[in-house]
Design a protein around this motif. Structure first.
Motif, PDB file in Angstrom:
ATOM      1  N   LEU A   1      40.113  30.842  52.246  1.00  0.00           N
ATOM      2  CA  LEU A   1      40.409  31.633  50.990  1.00  0.00           C
ATOM      3  C   LEU A   1      39.189  33.145  51.097  1.00  0.00           C
ATOM      4  N   VAL A   2      37.842  32.830  51.279  1.00  0.00           N
ATOM      5  CA  VAL A   2      37.046  33.799  51.184  1.00  0.00           C
ATOM      6  C   VAL A   2      37.180  34.797  52.612  1.00  0.00           C
TER       7      VAL A   2
ATOM      8  N   LYS B   1      42.773  39.323  51.281  1.00  0.00           N
ATOM      9  CA  LYS B   1      43.005  39.433  50.052  1.00  0.00           C
ATOM     10  C   LYS B   1      41.428  39.161  49.271  1.00  0.00           C
TER      11      LYS B   1
ATOM     12  N   THR C   1      38.954  38.064  46.915  1.00  0.00           N
ATOM     13  CA  THR C   1      38.736  36.477  46.244  1.00  0.00           C
ATOM     14  C   THR C   1      37.402  36.603  45.448  1.00  0.00           C
TER      15      THR C   1
ATOM     16  N   VAL D   1      34.839  34.479  42.997  1.00  0.00           N
ATOM     17  CA  VAL D   1      34.522  32.962  43.119  1.00  0.00           C
ATOM     18  C   VAL D   1      33.482  33.119  42.096  1.00  0.00           C
TER      19      VAL D   1
ATOM     20  N   ALA E   1      43.708  40.044  43.156  1.00  0.00           N
ATOM     21  CA  ALA E   1      42.351  39.193  43.688  1.00  0.00           C
ATOM     22  C   ALA E   1      42.859  37.865  43.296  1.00  0.00           C
ATOM     23  N   ARG E   2      42.570  36.827  43.921  1.00  0.00           N
ATOM     24  CA  ARG E   2      42.571  35.465  43.358  1.00  0.00           C
ATOM     25  C   ARG E   2      41.361  35.357  42.854  1.00  0.00           C
TER      26      ARG E   2
END
Length: 100
Positions: free
Chosen positions: A9-10, A14, A16, A18, A46-47
């Motif tokens: 993910l990181v 995109k 991210t 956290v 962003a997620r």
């Protein structure tokens, strides 16, 4: 979330966001509605993922997370912004917009 997943993910293109947190952490509970608000503000920019440091000690150690909540923004695997403590949604939105 497994650590391998976290790396994937990181390291993506995109953005991210956290949130390193813990069950026992009062301020972390304060961050939950702030992150919900942030999610509605940023849409797909962003997620947002939450990492429990007690369940993912490797991730916490890898990024020297000493206190919770610690918030980080990753872009292509690099930490482009980092701050500890409770941060308001409008400020986080600004940070994400700067890096989007």
């Amino acid at each position: 979330m497994a650590h391998g997943n976290f790396s994937t993910l990181v390291n993506s293109e995109k953005l991210t966001f956290v949130d390193f947190s813990a069950e026992w952490c009062g301020p972390c509970k304060t961050m939950a509605p702030i992150l919900e608000d942030l999610k509605s503000r940023i849409g797909d920019k962003a997620r947002i993922i939450k990492i429990d440091i007690d369940r993912n000690p490797q991730a916490a150690a890898a990024y020297q997370v000493q206190s919770v909540p610690t918030l980080m923004l990753f872009k292509n695997g690099n930490v482009v912004w980092r701050q500890s403590g409770v941060v308001p949604a409008h400020f986080l939105q600004q940070v994400i917009n700067e890096h989007a």
